[in-house]
Design a protein around this motif. Structure first.
Motif, PDB file in Angstrom:
ATOM      1  N   GLU A 500       0.833  -1.206   0.000  1.00 38.15           N
ATOM      2  CA  GLU A 500       0.000   0.000   0.000  1.00 38.15           C
ATOM      3  C   GLU A 500       0.872   1.262   0.000  1.00 38.15           C
ATOM      4  OE1 GLU A 500      -2.817  -1.427  -1.004  1.00 38.15           O
ATOM      5  OE2 GLU A 500      -3.926   0.028   0.188  1.00 38.15           O
ATOM      6  N   ALA A 501       1.947   1.215   0.797  1.00 37.79           N
ATOM      7  CA  ALA A 501       2.827   2.388   0.891  1.00 37.79           C
ATOM      8  C   ALA A 501       3.434   2.701  -0.476  1.00 37.79           C
ATOM      9  CB  ALA A 501       3.929   2.147   1.916  1.00 37.79           C
ATOM     10  N   VAL A 502       3.833   1.649  -1.219  1.00 38.00           N
ATOM     11  CA  VAL A 502       4.431   1.890  -2.533  1.00 38.00           C
ATOM     12  C   VAL A 502       3.374   2.424  -3.490  1.00 38.00           C
ATOM     13  CG1 VAL A 502       5.623   0.859  -4.499  1.00 38.00           C
ATOM     14  CG2 VAL A 502       6.204   0.139  -2.190  1.00 38.00           C
ATOM     15  N   ALA A 503       2.177   1.806  -3.456  1.00 41.48           N
ATOM     16  CA  ALA A 503       1.108   2.256  -4.358  1.00 41.48           C
ATOM     17  C   ALA A 503       0.773   3.723  -4.098  1.00 41.48           C
ATOM     18  CB  ALA A 503      -0.123   1.389  -4.161  1.00 41.48           C
ATOM     19  N   ILE A 504       0.660   4.071  -2.806  1.00 42.20           N
ATOM     20  CA  ILE A 504       0.311   5.449  -2.459  1.00 42.20           C
ATOM     21  C   ILE A 504       1.503   6.382  -2.691  1.00 42.20           C
ATOM     22  CG2 ILE A 504      -0.279   6.930  -0.486  1.00 42.20           C
ATOM     23  CD1 ILE A 504      -2.010   4.450   0.414  1.00 42.20           C
ATOM     24  N   GLY A 505       2.708   5.818  -2.491  1.00 42.55           N
ATOM     25  CA  GLY A 505       3.931   6.605  -2.665  1.00 42.55           C
ATOM     26  C   GLY A 505       4.111   7.103  -4.088  1.00 42.55           C
ATOM     27  N   THR A 506       3.574   6.371  -5.055  1.00 39.63           N
ATOM     28  CA  THR A 506       3.712   6.833  -6.437  1.00 39.63           C
ATOM     29  C   THR A 506       2.736   7.971  -6.724  1.00 39.63           C
ATOM     30  OG1 THR A 506       2.229   5.046  -7.061  1.00 39.63           O
ATOM     31  CG2 THR A 506       4.566   4.660  -7.445  1.00 39.63           C
ATOM     32  N   GLY A 507       1.809   8.208  -5.818  1.00 39.98           N
ATOM     33  CA  GLY A 507       0.883   9.323  -5.979  1.00 39.98           C
ATOM     34  C   GLY A 507       1.478  10.607  -5.427  1.00 39.98           C
ATOM     35  N   THR A 508       0.614  11.582  -5.184  1.00 39.09           N
ATOM     36  CA  THR A 508       1.160  12.874  -4.761  1.00 39.09           C
ATOM     37  C   THR A 508       0.606  13.345  -3.421  1.00 39.09           C
ATOM     38  OG1 THR A 508      -0.590  13.891  -6.051  1.00 39.09           O
ATOM     39  CG2 THR A 508       1.598  13.780  -7.085  1.00 39.09           C
ATOM     40  N   GLN A 509      -0.254  12.531  -2.793  1.00 39.22           N
ATOM     41  CA  GLN A 509      -0.845  12.999  -1.537  1.00 39.22           C
ATOM     42  C   GLN A 509       0.117  12.769  -0.377  1.00 39.22           C
ATOM     43  OE1 GLN A 509      -4.793  11.537  -0.799  1.00 39.22           O
ATOM     44  NE2 GLN A 509      -4.905  12.662   1.150  1.00 39.22           N
ATOM     45  N   GLN A 510       0.842  13.831  -0.073  1.00 41.27           N
ATOM     46  CA  GLN A 510       1.963  13.776   0.861  1.00 41.27           C
ATOM     47  C   GLN A 510       1.565  13.232   2.246  1.00 41.27           C
ATOM     48  OE1 GLN A 510       4.733  14.251  -0.651  1.00 41.27           O
ATOM     49  NE2 GLN A 510       6.086  15.668   0.402  1.00 41.27           N
ATOM     50  N   ASP A 511       0.414  13.690   2.788  1.00 37.37           N
ATOM     51  CA  ASP A 511       0.041  13.279   4.147  1.00 37.37           C
ATOM     52  C   ASP A 511      -0.300  11.782   4.209  1.00 37.37           C
ATOM     53  OD1 ASP A 511      -2.130  13.672   2.586  1.00 37.37           O
ATOM     54  OD2 ASP A 511      -3.361  14.700   4.091  1.00 37.37           O
ATOM     55  N   LEU A 512      -0.883  11.279   3.111  1.00 34.55           N
ATOM     56  CA  LEU A 512      -1.243   9.865   3.064  1.00 34.55           C
ATOM     57  C   LEU A 512       0.026   9.001   2.964  1.00 34.55           C
ATOM     58  CD1 LEU A 512      -3.880   8.418   3.123  1.00 34.55           C
ATOM     59  CD2 LEU A 512      -3.879   8.321   0.629  1.00 34.55           C
ATOM     60  N   ILE A 513       0.971   9.472   2.139  1.00 30.12           N
ATOM     61  CA  ILE A 513       2.255   8.763   2.024  1.00 30.12           C
ATOM     62  C   ILE A 513       2.893   8.685   3.413  1.00 30.12           C
ATOM     63  CG2 ILE A 513       4.558   8.785   0.995  1.00 30.12           C
ATOM     64  CD1 ILE A 513       3.416  10.366  -1.346  1.00 30.12           C
ATOM     65  N   ALA A 514       2.893   9.812   4.120  1.00 32.26           N
ATOM     66  CA  ALA A 514       3.518   9.863   5.449  1.00 32.26           C
ATOM     67  C   ALA A 514       2.876   8.851   6.387  1.00 32.26           C
ATOM     68  CB  ALA A 514       3.397  11.269   6.018  1.00 32.26           C
ATOM     69  N   LEU A 515       1.561   8.755   6.329  1.00 30.33           N
ATOM     70  CA  LEU A 515       0.853   7.834   7.227  1.00 30.33           C
ATOM     71  C   LEU A 515       1.284   6.387   6.982  1.00 30.33           C
ATOM     72  CD1 LEU A 515      -2.855   8.069   8.149  1.00 30.33           C
ATOM     73  CD2 LEU A 515      -1.895   5.862   7.591  1.00 30.33           C
ATOM     74  N   TYR A 516       1.306   5.987   5.730  1.00 33.24           N
ATOM     75  CA  TYR A 516       1.647   4.588   5.433  1.00 33.24           C
ATOM     76  C   TYR A 516       3.111   4.286   5.713  1.00 33.24           C
ATOM     77  CZ  TYR A 516      -2.919   3.266   3.813  1.00 33.24           C
ATOM     78  OH  TYR A 516      -4.245   2.960   3.796  1.00 33.24           O
ATOM     79  N   VAL A 517       3.997   5.234   5.392  1.00 33.83           N
ATOM     80  CA  VAL A 517       5.417   4.990   5.658  1.00 33.83           C
ATOM     81  C   VAL A 517       5.668   4.957   7.166  1.00 33.83           C
ATOM     82  CG1 VAL A 517       7.761   5.783   5.250  1.00 33.83           C
ATOM     83  CG2 VAL A 517       6.069   6.003   3.464  1.00 33.83           C
ATOM     84  N   LEU A 518       4.927   5.786   7.897  1.00 35.01           N
ATOM     85  CA  LEU A 518       5.057   5.768   9.352  1.00 35.01           C
ATOM     86  C   LEU A 518       4.655   4.388   9.890  1.00 35.01           C
ATOM     87  CD1 LEU A 518       5.623   7.377  11.931  1.00 35.01           C
ATOM     88  CD2 LEU A 518       3.216   7.956  12.018  1.00 35.01           C
ATOM     89  N   LEU A 519       3.543   3.881   9.382  1.00 32.69           N
ATOM     90  CA  LEU A 519       3.096   2.546   9.809  1.00 32.69           C
ATOM     91  C   LEU A 519       4.164   1.503   9.478  1.00 32.69           C
ATOM     92  CD1 LEU A 519      -0.663   2.368   8.797  1.00 32.69           C
ATOM     93  CD2 LEU A 519       0.303   2.142  11.078  1.00 32.69           C
ATOM     94  N   GLN A 520       4.732   1.628   8.268  1.00 30.34           N
ATOM     95  CA  GLN A 520       5.742   0.652   7.843  1.00 30.34           C
ATOM     96  C   GLN A 520       6.981   0.724   8.742  1.00 30.34           C
ATOM     97  OE1 GLN A 520       8.279   1.184   4.623  1.00 30.34           O
ATOM     98  NE2 GLN A 520       8.143  -0.911   3.840  1.00 30.34           N
ATOM     99  N   SER A 521       7.302   1.923   9.245  1.00 31.22           N
ATOM    100  CA  SER A 521       8.471   2.057  10.120  1.00 31.22           C
ATOM    101  C   SER A 521       8.187   1.585  11.532  1.00 31.22           C
ATOM    102  CB  SER A 521       8.935   3.508  10.209  1.00 31.22           C
ATOM    103  OG  SER A 521       8.726   4.181   9.030  1.00 31.22           O
ATOM    104  N   ILE A 522       6.943   1.787  11.970  1.00 33.65           N
ATOM    105  CA  ILE A 522       6.624   1.469  13.365  1.00 33.65           C
ATOM    106  C   ILE A 522       6.630  -0.036  13.625  1.00 33.65           C
ATOM    107  CG2 ILE A 522       4.727   1.467  15.038  1.00 33.65           C
ATOM    108  CD1 ILE A 522       4.058   4.259  14.181  1.00 33.65           C
ATOM    109  N   LEU A 523       6.150  -0.811  12.640  1.00 33.62           N
ATOM    110  CA  LEU A 523       6.038  -2.263  12.857  1.00 33.62           C
ATOM    111  C   LEU A 523       7.384  -2.903  13.231  1.00 33.62           C
ATOM    112  CD1 LEU A 523       3.478  -3.329  10.108  1.00 33.62           C
ATOM    113  CD2 LEU A 523       3.122  -3.053  12.550  1.00 33.62           C
ATOM    114  N   PRO A 524       8.449  -2.718  12.419  1.00 33.13           N
ATOM    115  CA  PRO A 524       9.731  -3.325  12.807  1.00 33.13           C
ATOM    116  C   PRO A 524      10.252  -2.756  14.124  1.00 33.13           C
ATOM    117  CG  PRO A 524       9.836  -2.512  10.562  1.00 33.13           C
ATOM    118  CD  PRO A 524       8.550  -2.023  11.132  1.00 33.13           C
ATOM    119  N   PHE A 525      10.031  -1.467  14.315  1.00 30.59           N
ATOM    120  CA  PHE A 525      10.535  -0.839  15.537  1.00 30.59           C
ATOM    121  C   PHE A 525       9.907  -1.486  16.763  1.00 30.59           C
ATOM    122  CE2 PHE A 525      10.867   2.496  18.736  1.00 30.59           C
ATOM    123  CZ  PHE A 525      12.232   2.742  18.650  1.00 30.59           C
ATOM    124  N   MET A 526       8.606  -1.750  16.648  1.00 29.24           N
ATOM    125  CA  MET A 526       7.908  -2.410  17.742  1.00 29.24           C
ATOM    126  C   MET A 526       8.502  -3.802  18.008  1.00 29.24           C
ATOM    127  SD  MET A 526       3.887  -1.593  17.258  1.00 29.24           S
ATOM    128  CE  MET A 526       3.638  -3.350  17.059  1.00 29.24           C
TER     129      MET A 526
END
Lengths: 550, 225
Positions: A500-526
């Motif tokens: 999802e992060a990659v699919a959304i990342g190819t778009g331009t909605q910056q806040d949505l990209i941030a949300l998904y990348v944040l989720l992707q970073s939090i999981l391993p950190f946890m």
């Protein structure tokens, strides 16, 4: 006595069956990468040598290939040298222990998150943008992201190798002979360290060669990086694209061979240079800049924290361009709106990561134990094939086999496709601690009447437990960040946070990209956080710090 | 009682043929000899950990039962080495619990911990119960190691240069204490030692060098026959 002998015989038979099935299982998983490459590179019937011509004539191919090869070799070698400088500053110091502790969480941030983090922090329109800044999409951003990710990786490899080398005494000897500290590092420590890091170098370079997600989001556009073209051709139904995909996959394997050659040549050259400088008693001042590298890890920690904060602020609607930058503007609206969309991918990510991680660690332990019983350890490159061979070609082969088997699109298949990677990383992490377990502990347990299974479980496994937790956290993170296997095996039907992060990342909605990348970073950190807590709870002789990798 | 019958250690270039050994309860046999002659190898064979570089033949009888072909875990043989190898993930008390035999009287965790504590109290080391091995002194580690080995109620105790790493005064104290414990518990013991001073006067001695033959000597002997 007769009863004892009968019991011994029947337990020997059970043992034999268990051993055989264990080997079979381990072989199956470790052979998946080769099987994938063979099937993936098997020429489709319609492909002929005539198709090679349009492939070679493809516009921008040579530039694309050159950029890909350059980014792979350059980022790997730069990371290697930076990591060595940092290592020489930290090794033997009191802070060594703490630096190892912090490396694992730093490593947990996926490549994709680092790449987008750089864009969010330093490219045009971002917080710290200084003209000309980092391009939103460009080779420099890609290389920088990969260097940031690979330096801690090499540091962990060095510290694992360093534990088995008498570096302290080499430095002492060198200094006693009148060489300065930094020269001793380059003359005496660098050559053996380099030689033993071969596989790590190759794994890092191979990753960059065939990475699609990061190349797609922050790599250059015209022409695009080679891996992106390969993936586009592989998934295209346009006439001639399948033939292009076949030759492109062949080219990927050739690129891997060229990479092996260049890395080997680099090793020989570096060896030669160190040797000739050492025999000349030469003076060079490269090492004088070493102290700068002491700051690398704190800076990296700061950078990581900044990335996470920026993602979080964006996802909570913080407006950078507003006149009044106040935190009261923050809103959870986006999170509430998106919850419906990201809850299923999040659940998929967690479940797939958990099972792929757990099975990867279990199989790595099984492979190590079977080899120990045999008294002979196979070369590492066999077990690590999944992270050495080009991922795109390998997964293509699995996808073809998956289609043959008509298995459907169940998450179980995704777990299976992540397994070779989680297995390889778990193996890399666990091998050192596993070999370091003192065999006499088990001998003593046997003398107290414990069977070999019991003493394995109660002694060896318990001693390894902290390392097992770390290995699981790493395997989990590896699974979370998988893009190509998830997409290709799930045919887009099994979505994870990363796809999802990659699919959304190819778009331009910056806040949505941030949300998904944040989720992707939090999981391993946890995962690392929980692993660290558990490792502290269970004592073991092999500290959870003795990790080697991602 | 421990009996070793027809024991022969055979290497490529040499051979040791041991006389039959009978060791009663509470007796101590000390095996001496220059380093590399196979003292520890013999000890590990008694334990059931068969060496790879030499072949050992013979029979081991414990209380009249032949245990030669049994696995280590079925022999009930105690082992104390120079490095005590207390399990680092268990505290002192749990190290002893690990070694206690599985009997109906010692089936629950509580019973086992209680029994371990009692053993520690007997040797006045109860205050160490909760400590981890990394936080013990060399002497304390050796004492706990011996108590742990005794907790298993072994039929014979093997000691592989157990006090070599201790400083001289602790070594002497520890030696006296250990042999007293072994005699009190009526356990036959075999000890390998470099140091002749370690040996109590009541011990039997076996010097491996006395039975050592090179290949040439064996051939000469055979041709004499």
């Amino acid at each position: 006595m007769a009863a004892t002998i009968r019991r011994v015989r029947s337990s020997a038979r059970i043992r034999q069956i268990a051993l055989t099935s264990g080997w079979l299982l381990v072989f199956l998983i470790s052979l998946l990468p080769i099987l994938g490459i063979v099937v993936g590179l098997w020429p489709p019937e319609q492909v002929t040598f005539a198709d090679l011509k349009p492939f070679l004539a493809y516009q921008g191919l040579s530039v694309s290939i050159f950029m890909t090869l350059f980014s792979a070799i350059f980022s790997t070698l730069v990371s290697l040298y930076i990591a060595f400088m940092v290592y020489s500053q930290y090794h033997l110091s009191q802070r060594l222990q703490s630096f190892e502790k912090y490396l694992a969480p730093l490593l947990s941030l996926p490549h994709l998150a680092i790449a987008l983090g750089l864009v969010f922090l330093f490219s045009d329109g971002s917080l710290f943008f200084v003209d000309p800044g980092l391009p939103r999409k460009g080779l420099s951003t890609l290389i920088l992201a990969i260097v940031i990710k690979e330096v801690p990786f090499f540091l962990l490899i060095f510290s694992a190798i360093g534990r088995q080398l008498p570096i302290k005494y080499w430095l002492l000897q060198g200094k006693a002979l009148g060489y300065q500290d930094y020269r001793c590092w380059w003359f005496l420590v660098f050559p053996p360290l380099l030689k033993q890091s071969r596989l790590a170098l190759l794994a890092a370079a191979a990753y960059t060669l065939s990475v699609v997600d990061v190349s797609l989001l922050v790599g250059p556009n015209i022409p695009e990086l080679f891996a992106v073209s390969v993936y586009r051709w592989q998934t295209s139904f346009a006439a001639g694209d399948q033939a292009l995909a076949f030759w492109a996959n062949v080219m990927l394997v050739i690129l891997l061979a060229v990479t092996v050659f260049i890395l080997y040549a680099h090793e020989k050259l570096a060896h030669g240079a160190c040797k000739s400088l050492a025999t000349q008693g030469s003076r060079f001042y490269l090492g004088k800049i070493n102290p700068i590298f002491t700051a690398w890890l704190p800076m990296l920690g700061l950078l990581t924290a900044m990335m996470v904060v920026v993602f979080a602020l964006w996802s909570f609607g913080f407006n950078w361009h507003s006149d009044s930058l106040v935190l009261t503007q923050l809103t959870t609206k986006l999170w509430q709106d998106e919850w419906l969309f990201f809850s299923l991918p999040l659940q998929n990510s967690l479940l797939i990561g958990f099972f792929a991680g757990l099975l990867g660690v279990a199989l790595a332990l099984l492979a190590l134990e079977l080899q120990r019983q045999k008294g002979k350890y196979w070369p590492d490159y066999y077990w690590l094939l999944a992270i050495i061979l080009p991922q795109l070609s390998m997964v293509l082969g699995w996808q073809i086999m998956h289609i043959w088997s008509q298995g459907g699109y169940h998450s179980g298949w995704i777990v299976l496709s992540h397994l070779p990677f989680t297995f390889a990383y778990a193996y890399l992490v666990l091998k050192g601690p596993f070999l370091n377990v003192e065999p006499r502990y088990e001998l003593l347990a046997a003398s107290f009447g414990y069977s070999s299974w019991q003493s394995w479980w109660q002694v060896r496994f318990r001693l390894l437990l902290p390392a097992v937790f770390t290995a699981f956290a790493i395997a989990f993170s590896v699974s979370i960040s998988q893009y190509i296997p998830t997409l290709m095996m799930g045919a887009g039907r099994v979505t994870t946070i990363t796809t999802e992060a990659v699919a959304i990342g190819t778009g331009t909605q910056q806040d949505l990209i941030a949300l998904y990348v944040l989720l992707q970073s939090i999981l391993p950190f946890m995962a690392f956080f929980v692993a660290a807590l558990l490792a502290r709870r269970f004592r073991g002789s092999m500290g959870g710090n003795s990790v080697r990798d991602y | 009682m421990l009996e070793i019958i027809d024991c022969q250690i055979q290497a490529k270039t040499w051979r040791i043929t041991l006389p039959d050994i009978h060791l009663n309860k509470g007796e101590l046999l000390v095996i001496t000899g220059p380093s590399g002659i196979g003292k520890s190898t013999l000890l590990h064979w008694l334990l059931g950990n068969n060496p790879q570089h030499v072949a050992i033949t013979g029979q081991i009888l414990l209380s009249g039962i032949n245990v030669t072909d049994l696995a280590i875990e079925q022999r009930r043989v105690g082992l104390l080495m120079q490095d005590v190898y207390l399990f680092p993930h268990l505290n002192v008390q749990d190290n002893i619990c690990f070694a206690l035999p599985k009997t109906p009287q010692l089936s629950s965790k509580k019973q086992r911990r209680f029994a371990a504590m009692k053993m520690l109290e007997q040797i006045k080391l109860a205050h160490l119960a909760r400590r981890y091995p990394q936080n013990l002194s060399g002497g304390e580690r050796s004492r706990v190691g011996l108590i742990r080995a005794l907790a298993n109620q072994p039929q014979v105790m093997l000691l592989d240069e157990p006090f070599a790493a201790l400083d001289p005064s602790t070594r002497e104290q520890m030696g006296t204490w250990a042999f007293q414990q072994l005699t009190e518990q009526n356990i036959p013991s075999v000890m390998v030692s470099h140091d002749v001073e370690d040996i109590p006067s009541s011990a039997k001695q076996l010097c491996l060098a006395d039975y050592y033959q090179t290949l040439e000597q064996i051939k000469a002997e055979m041709s004499d026959d």
